[in-house]
Design a protein around this motif. Structure first.
Motif, PDB file in Angstrom:
ATOM      1  N   TYR A 180       0.894  -1.158   0.000  1.00 63.02           N
ATOM      2  CA  TYR A 180       0.000   0.000   0.000  1.00 63.02           C
ATOM      3  C   TYR A 180       0.926   1.199   0.000  1.00 63.02           C
ATOM      4  O   TYR A 180       1.621   1.470   0.979  1.00 63.02           O
ATOM      5  CB  TYR A 180      -0.936  -0.036   1.215  1.00 63.02           C
ATOM      6  N   HIS A 181       0.944   1.897  -1.122  1.00 61.78           N
ATOM      7  CA  HIS A 181       2.022   2.810  -1.487  1.00 61.78           C
ATOM      8  C   HIS A 181       1.503   4.215  -1.751  1.00 61.78           C
ATOM      9  O   HIS A 181       0.417   4.400  -2.294  1.00 61.78           O
ATOM     10  CB  HIS A 181       2.657   2.229  -2.761  1.00 61.78           C
ATOM     11  N   ASN A 182       2.313   5.189  -1.358  1.00 62.71           N
ATOM     12  CA  ASN A 182       2.086   6.580  -1.730  1.00 62.71           C
ATOM     13  C   ASN A 182       3.362   7.038  -2.437  1.00 62.71           C
ATOM     14  O   ASN A 182       4.393   7.213  -1.791  1.00 62.71           O
ATOM     15  CB  ASN A 182       1.804   7.443  -0.502  1.00 62.71           C
ATOM     16  N   PRO A 183       3.325   7.224  -3.749  1.00 64.08           N
ATOM     17  CA  PRO A 183       4.541   7.565  -4.485  1.00 64.08           C
ATOM     18  C   PRO A 183       5.154   8.906  -4.078  1.00 64.08           C
ATOM     19  O   PRO A 183       6.322   9.155  -4.375  1.00 64.08           O
ATOM     20  CB  PRO A 183       4.101   7.568  -5.948  1.00 64.08           C
ATOM     21  N   ARG A 184       4.406   9.742  -3.381  1.00 69.20           N
ATOM     22  CA  ARG A 184       4.951  11.032  -2.934  1.00 69.20           C
ATOM     23  C   ARG A 184       5.724  10.906  -1.625  1.00 69.20           C
ATOM     24  O   ARG A 184       6.361  11.859  -1.188  1.00 69.20           O
ATOM     25  CB  ARG A 184       3.819  12.047  -2.783  1.00 69.20           C
ATOM     26  N   CYS A 185       5.667   9.741  -0.995  1.00 73.66           N
ATOM     27  CA  CYS A 185       6.309   9.518   0.300  1.00 73.66           C
ATOM     28  C   CYS A 185       7.672   8.862   0.102  1.00 73.66           C
ATOM     29  O   CYS A 185       7.774   7.802  -0.522  1.00 73.66           O
ATOM     30  CB  CYS A 185       5.403   8.618   1.155  1.00 73.66           C
ATOM     31  N   SER A 186       8.716   9.469   0.645  1.00 70.82           N
ATOM     32  CA  SER A 186      10.066   8.929   0.457  1.00 70.82           C
ATOM     33  C   SER A 186      10.217   7.549   1.086  1.00 70.82           C
ATOM     34  O   SER A 186      10.857   6.668   0.501  1.00 70.82           O
ATOM     35  CB  SER A 186      11.116   9.891   1.010  1.00 70.82           C
ATOM     36  N   LYS A 187       9.653   7.313   2.250  1.00 68.07           N
ATOM     37  CA  LYS A 187       9.750   5.994   2.893  1.00 68.07           C
ATOM     38  C   LYS A 187       9.033   4.939   2.061  1.00 68.07           C
ATOM     39  O   LYS A 187       9.476   3.799   1.963  1.00 68.07           O
ATOM     40  CB  LYS A 187       9.186   6.014   4.309  1.00 68.07           C
ATOM     41  N   SER A 188       7.917   5.313   1.471  1.00 65.00           N
ATOM     42  CA  SER A 188       7.179   4.381   0.629  1.00 65.00           C
ATOM     43  C   SER A 188       7.995   4.042  -0.620  1.00 65.00           C
ATOM     44  O   SER A 188       8.100   2.872  -1.006  1.00 65.00           O
ATOM     45  CB  SER A 188       5.825   4.989   0.267  1.00 65.00           C
ATOM     46  N   ARG A 246       1.957   4.675   6.232  1.00 59.98           N
ATOM     47  CA  ARG A 246       2.436   4.082   5.000  1.00 59.98           C
ATOM     48  C   ARG A 246       3.939   3.885   5.066  1.00 59.98           C
ATOM     49  O   ARG A 246       4.594   4.569   5.854  1.00 59.98           O
ATOM     50  CB  ARG A 246       2.088   4.971   3.821  1.00 59.98           C
ATOM     51  N   PRO A 247       4.443   3.024   4.234  1.00 60.91           N
ATOM     52  CA  PRO A 247       3.772   2.019   3.420  1.00 60.91           C
ATOM     53  C   PRO A 247       3.452   0.780   4.253  1.00 60.91           C
ATOM     54  O   PRO A 247       4.112   0.497   5.245  1.00 60.91           O
ATOM     55  CB  PRO A 247       4.817   1.694   2.357  1.00 60.91           C
ATOM     56  N   ILE A 248       2.448   0.056   3.826  1.00 61.76           N
ATOM     57  CA  ILE A 248       2.115  -1.223   4.449  1.00 61.76           C
ATOM     58  C   ILE A 248       2.406  -2.304   3.415  1.00 61.76           C
ATOM     59  O   ILE A 248       1.957  -2.201   2.274  1.00 61.76           O
ATOM     60  CB  ILE A 248       0.636  -1.279   4.867  1.00 61.76           C
ATOM     61  N   VAL A 249       3.155  -3.305   3.826  1.00 62.21           N
ATOM     62  CA  VAL A 249       3.505  -4.413   2.946  1.00 62.21           C
ATOM     63  C   VAL A 249       2.835  -5.677   3.477  1.00 62.21           C
ATOM     64  O   VAL A 249       2.911  -5.977   4.668  1.00 62.21           O
ATOM     65  CB  VAL A 249       5.036  -4.607   2.867  1.00 62.21           C
ATOM     66  N   ILE A 250       2.171  -6.383   2.573  1.00 62.46           N
ATOM     67  CA  ILE A 250       1.507  -7.641   2.898  1.00 62.46           C
ATOM     68  C   ILE A 250       2.190  -8.741   2.091  1.00 62.46           C
ATOM     69  O   ILE A 250       2.284  -8.635   0.863  1.00 62.46           O
ATOM     70  CB  ILE A 250       0.002  -7.617   2.516  1.00 62.46           C
ATOM     71  N   HIS A 251       2.664  -9.759   2.775  1.00 60.63           N
ATOM     72  CA  HIS A 251       3.277 -10.909   2.102  1.00 60.63           C
ATOM     73  C   HIS A 251       2.626 -12.162   2.660  1.00 60.63           C
ATOM     74  O   HIS A 251       2.844 -12.501   3.827  1.00 60.63           O
ATOM     75  CB  HIS A 251       4.783 -10.929   2.326  1.00 60.63           C
ATOM     76  N   ASP A 252       1.815 -12.792   1.824  1.00 62.40           N
ATOM     77  CA  ASP A 252       1.019 -13.948   2.231  1.00 62.40           C
ATOM     78  C   ASP A 252       0.177 -13.576   3.449  1.00 62.40           C
ATOM     79  O   ASP A 252      -0.658 -12.708   3.354  1.00 62.40           O
ATOM     80  CB  ASP A 252       1.900 -15.177   2.453  1.00 62.40           C
ATOM     81  N   ASP A 253       0.442 -14.165   4.613  1.00 59.66           N
ATOM     82  CA  ASP A 253      -0.380 -13.884   5.795  1.00 59.66           C
ATOM     83  C   ASP A 253       0.339 -13.003   6.816  1.00 59.66           C
ATOM     84  O   ASP A 253      -0.023 -12.962   7.979  1.00 59.66           O
ATOM     85  CB  ASP A 253      -0.837 -15.192   6.449  1.00 59.66           C
ATOM     86  N   LYS A 254       1.361 -12.269   6.352  1.00 59.45           N
ATOM     87  CA  LYS A 254       2.132 -11.394   7.240  1.00 59.45           C
ATOM     88  C   LYS A 254       2.062  -9.964   6.731  1.00 59.45           C
ATOM     89  O   LYS A 254       1.901  -9.728   5.539  1.00 59.45           O
ATOM     90  CB  LYS A 254       3.585 -11.847   7.310  1.00 59.45           C
ATOM     91  N   ALA A 255       2.210  -9.025   7.651  1.00 56.16           N
ATOM     92  CA  ALA A 255       2.188  -7.606   7.279  1.00 56.16           C
ATOM     93  C   ALA A 255       3.258  -6.855   8.071  1.00 56.16           C
ATOM     94  O   ALA A 255       3.615  -7.251   9.189  1.00 56.16           O
ATOM     95  CB  ALA A 255       0.813  -7.005   7.560  1.00 56.16           C
ATOM     96  N   ALA A 256       3.742  -5.777   7.487  1.00 56.13           N
ATOM     97  CA  ALA A 256       4.716  -4.910   8.147  1.00 56.13           C
ATOM     98  C   ALA A 256       4.561  -3.495   7.608  1.00 56.13           C
ATOM     99  O   ALA A 256       4.144  -3.295   6.466  1.00 56.13           O
ATOM    100  CB  ALA A 256       6.143  -5.403   7.917  1.00 56.13           C
ATOM    101  N   ILE A 257       4.923  -2.540   8.439  1.00 60.40           N
ATOM    102  CA  ILE A 257       4.956  -1.141   8.033  1.00 60.40           C
ATOM    103  C   ILE A 257       6.404  -0.812   7.681  1.00 60.40           C
ATOM    104  O   ILE A 257       7.315  -1.137   8.442  1.00 60.40           O
ATOM    105  CB  ILE A 257       4.449  -0.224   9.164  1.00 60.40           C
TER     106      ILE A 257
END
Length: 114
Positions: free
Chosen positions: A6-14, A92-103
């Motif tokens: 879940y991405h915001n292209p204007r955000c440097s961390k994203s 943001r950003p939130i990353v989902i990989h299979d059944d795991k998530a991380a910010i």
């Protein structure tokens, strides 16, 4: 194997998190959540995966947070509904990989779930 950001292209961390994922050899599904926010059920599932309550996933410095959310006593469903009405408040950003998530703050924190 499913990988989403879940991405915001204007955000440097994203942007940094997306680049890091690609450096690891992954091509994630990129969801620009300001244009295409998750559904209430999806956001609820993301919160569960992150083991967080809605308030913990809100960007408290955002004007929308201060104007529409701050100081209100909200149950989970109400908080999720407001987050979807004002998606800028979603961390943001939130990353989902299979059944795991991380910010991705810092970006390297997503490496644990890849």
């Amino acid at each position: 194997m499913s990988l989403k950001i879940y991405h915001n292209p204007r955000c440097s961390k994203s942007r940094q998190t997306l680049a890091l994922i690609k450096e690891q050899g992954f091509e994630p599904e990129v969801i620009e959540y300001l244009n295409t926010p998750p559904s209430a059920a999806e956001l609820d599932q993301i919160l569960t995966m992150l083991d967080m309550e809605p308030e913990a996933l809100m960007r408290k410095g955002e004007a929308d947070y201060r104007e529409y959310i701050k100081g209100k006593s909200l149950d989970r469903a109400e908080a999720i509904a407001l987050m979807l009405s004002y998606p800028k408040v979603i961390e943001r950003p939130i990353v989902i990989h299979d059944d795991k998530a991380a910010i991705g703050r810092p970006p390297e924190s997503v490496l644990d779930i890849l």
